[in-house]
Enzyme design. Structure first.
Site, PDB file in Angstrom:
ATOM      1  N   GLU A   1      -6.427  -7.861  -0.566  1.00 54.47           N
ATOM      2  CA  GLU A   1      -6.838  -7.783   0.838  1.00 54.47           C
ATOM      3  C   GLU A   1      -8.294  -7.375   0.931  1.00 54.47           C
ATOM      4  OE1 GLU A   1      -4.766  -5.159   3.452  1.00 54.47           O
ATOM      5  OE2 GLU A   1      -2.813  -5.678   2.642  1.00 54.47           O
TER       6      GLU A   1
ATOM      7  N   GLU B   1       0.827  -1.218   0.000  1.00 55.27           N
ATOM      8  CA  GLU B   1       0.000   0.000   0.000  1.00 55.27           C
ATOM      9  C   GLU B   1       0.858   1.265   0.000  1.00 55.27           C
ATOM     10  OE1 GLU B   1      -2.978  -0.165   3.072  1.00 55.27           O
ATOM     11  OE2 GLU B   1      -4.217  -1.467   1.842  1.00 55.27           O
TER      12      GLU B   1
HETATM   13  C1  GLA Z   1      -4.237  -2.351   4.941  1.00 58.00           C
HETATM   14  C2  GLA Z   1      -2.875  -2.959   5.170  1.00 58.00           C
HETATM   15  C3  GLA Z   1      -2.927  -4.154   6.059  1.00 58.00           C
HETATM   16  C4  GLA Z   1      -3.858  -3.923   7.226  1.00 58.00           C
HETATM   17  C5  GLA Z   1      -5.218  -3.563   6.702  1.00 58.00           C
HETATM   18  C6  GLA Z   1      -6.244  -3.360   7.804  1.00 58.00           C
HETATM   19  O1  GLA Z   1      -4.908  -2.891   3.886  1.00 58.00           O
HETATM   20  O2  GLA Z   1      -2.236  -3.312   3.972  1.00 58.00           O
HETATM   21  O3  GLA Z   1      -1.623  -4.405   6.528  1.00 58.00           O
HETATM   22  O4  GLA Z   1      -3.365  -2.899   8.020  1.00 58.00           O
HETATM   23  O5  GLA Z   1      -5.115  -2.355   6.006  1.00 58.00           O
HETATM   24  O6  GLA Z   1      -7.517  -3.067   7.285  1.00 58.00           O
END
Ligand code: GLA
Length: 647
Positions: free
Chosen positions: A305, A149
């Protein structure tokens, strides 16, 4: 490089370093039971892998990868660069990010690095090299997950090293400071620069900052993150050319222009966290999935995710009611995903995310959430043969442009605009009709689309405008909305009534921009309500059909919606934000005129119908049963039911 993914993936982030090794065997068994194909390993492992600069501890990771491989679980190996260890900030405090107000952010959270820090980059690339050499040919590893991210918490840093990098970037863009002065319009407010060394990031200032300086800072900051990504990818491509690379995007994330990023991954992947308590969340979710599919021209992508139930970072973290997680997962598949993965595998016992849901909850596998995970794993394995690798045909294009986003949300604009919300207002009527939409950059080839919508596409270059004009002349159907085509890519106004060459295609000019302080009423052939905005529009001649007029407000009596047959096509202008019912009516007319198929005979909220390959997906996002008016025969769906059948 072989085609990857080669089947539908299922699994999630696996963080075994949070647990004693005694738990790892149970992890593999539970993964097998749930049908997990893929685990993302090592996303936040830098501190464990390199406890001191240049001293590595790989033993535990060797063990984890071997166990996963023995259990038949493939690994998406992270490069672990998302969160540097405590020693990096001690080694070089200048590597830590600084806010626009000059506050240096401390350690103890995550993503504690300035994107332009040479120290961070050197150490990150050394770690990536070590990982590639050690694990690049490990039989469990099928792809690289680069960083995590990018820009999520620190999209830009205002430290001096970043300022220097910004100056270098500006020098490359403009060549001379005179050209920068022209582009930025620095004659205004005595802002003229005598050299690039005088230029700073848009740090906290007395009042409005120069708009083009802010736009260039947004461009630079996205580029700085992309440069980091590309540097890691370069190492990986050299050492492991056979392994694909990806990095997880964040849907409609303002600070990274994913059109520029997409060529630098082999597969697009995305993280999505819709609020289960928001009944309209499915609209943004559908559009973000369409964006992910569109970024690489329709290529299947990965949902990297999502939360199996609640997150832990909203003021109120609603759980997903039974069934909703399946709808979200199959929505991603319907819209082109070849993988459904999660954050995270096992719910943490400590740390900042211990209340975030996971596939194996605190209470263990004997739970609703784990049972749903097992069911989903089984279903995805079945769907794999039916849809993996197939495409989602779309004949409607909605323009989506990060530069317009950055520009239209600046301060000192005619009104406050939420760009993504505005785009979604114009996307939603097509969703409600079951007409698939690609999101496209204004510079894209539009010739394959029957209908193109430009919602609040604030910034358009001469080339973009000319291409849109040609699209209509060649037979396309174009819809342009208020706040589009106001500025060029230096943020200079298109003089003479805005819209540049599109004035001819639309058959009008705008004589006044006007925010609407009160609700508006539409009259003429399209009665209904509108809000937010009313341009004062002057039509160019009798061949422009005024479909609706403003009954009230500043532009009372003037055109609100116009239609102009032009060349072999038709160009529409909508000078306001009509209510949903009016948009539904317009969308029905636009689709019919353009000859674009819709899967539903009438608009329905909370439901979607999508064709992927030779399958039809019909999804009920609501907790109520609904009658879905499919072309060819209505179907009844129970709460959160998903129907998948041959199209
Ligand atoms: C992001 C991060 C993860 C986690 C999620 C929680 O997507 O990449 O590591 O922190 O948020 O929602």
């Amino acid at each position: 490089m072989t085609q990857w993914p080669d089947r539908m993936l299922f699994g999630g982030d696996y963080n075994p370093e949070q647990w004693p090794s005694s738990v790892w065997d149970e992890d593999v068994q539970l993964m097998q039971r749930a049908g997990v194909t893929t685990a993302t390993v090592g996303v936040f492992s830098w501190g464990r892998l390199e406890p001191e600069p240049g001293h590595y501890d790989f033993g535990w990771l060797d063990d984890v990868l071997d166990r996963l491989h023995a259990g038949g679980v493939q690994v998406l190996l992270a490069t672990a660069t998302a969160s540097p260890p405590a020693w990096l900030g001690r080694l070089d405090p200048g590597s830590q990010p600084v806010t626009a107000d000059g506050v240096r952010l401390g350690f103890g959270s995550r993503q504690s690095y300035s994107p332009s820090s040479a120290t961070y980059r050197t150490h990150a690339l050394r770690l990536v090299t070590e990982l590639a050499l050690r694990y690049g040919r490990h039989p469990a590893v099928v792809a690289w997950h680069v960083n995590n991210e990018y820009g999520c918490h620190v999209p830009s840093s205002y430290d001096e090293e970043s300022a220097q990098a910004f100056r270098t970037w500006l020098t490359a863009r403009y060549g001379t400071v005179a050209e920068l002065n022209r582009a930025w319009g620095t004659a205004f407010w005595s802002q003229t620069y005598q050299g690039f060394d005088q230029v700073d990031p848009p740090r906290a200032a007395p009042t409005f900052l120069n708009p083009t300086q802010q736009l260039d800072w947004a461009r630079f900051s996205s580029d700085a993150l992309l440069a980091l990504h590309r540097a890691e990818v370069q190492v990986l491509r050299e050492l492991t050319p056979e392994l694909p690379v990806t990095t997880n995007f964040m849907g409609f994330f303002k600070h990274a222009d994913y059109w520029a990023w997409a060529p630098h991954v082999d597969v697009v992947s995305d993280d999505a966290y819709p609020d289960p308590a928001d009944p309209d969340a499915y609209v943004r979710l559908a559009a973000s999935r369409d964006l992910m599919r569109s970024l690489r021209g329709g290529q299947p992508w990965l949902l990297m995710e999502q939360a199996p139930s609640a997150v832990n970072w909203r003021p109120l973290n609603a759980p997903k009611p039974a069934g909703l997680h399946r709808v979200h997962s199959l929505q991603a598949v319907a819209r082109g995903a070849d993988g459904v993965l999660h954050f995270q595998w096992r719910q943490s016992a400590a740390g900042a995310e211990k209340f975030h849901s996971a596939l194996v909850p605190h209470a263990g596998p004997d739970t609703r959430v784990y049972a749903e995970a097992c069911a989903l794993g089984g279903e995805l394995a079945q769907l794999s043969g039916q849809v993996a690798g197939t495409r989602v045909p779309a004949r409607v294009a909605v323009l989506f442009d990060w530069e317009s986003w950055w520009a239209v949300e600046q301060e000192a604009t005619p009104t406050t605009v939420d760009y993504v919300a505005t785009v979604l207002d114009w996307y939603a009527p097509f969703l409600r009709r079951g007409a698939s939409v690609d999101l496209v950059h204004p510079s894209s080839d539009l010739s394959g689309y029957g209908l193109v919508v430009a919602p609040a596409t604030h910034v358009l270059s001469q080339e973009d405008l000319t291409r849109l004009d040609a699209y209509v002349r060649d037979g396309g159907h174009l819809v342009v909305t208020y706040l589009s085509g106001i500025l060029d890519r230096d943020l200079h106004v298109w003089l003479g009534g805005y819209l540049g060459p599109l004035r001819a295609s639309l058959g009008l000019r705008i004589t006044e921009l006007a925010a609407a302080a009160t609700p508006l009423t539409l009259a003429g052939g399209l009665p209904g309500a509108a809000s937010t905005w009313q341009d004062v529009v002057e039509v160019a001649g009798p061949d422009v059909e005024v479909v609706a007029t403003f009954a009230d407000g500043h532009a009372a009596g003037g055109p609100a919606v116009t239609r102009h047959p032009y060349g072999a096509g038709v160009a529409w202008y909508v000078a306001t934000a009509p209510e949903a019912a009016v948009l539904d009516e317009l969308a029905g007319r636009w689709l019919a005129e353009a000859g674009v198929e819709a899967l539903l005979t009438a608009p329905v909220a909370g439901v979607e119908a999508v064709r992927r390959g030779d399958r039809l997906f019909v999804l009920n996002h609501t907790g109520a049963s609904v009658q879905v008016p499919l072309v060819g025969g209505a179907v009844q769906l129970a709460p959160y039911e998903v129907l998948v059948r041959e199209a």
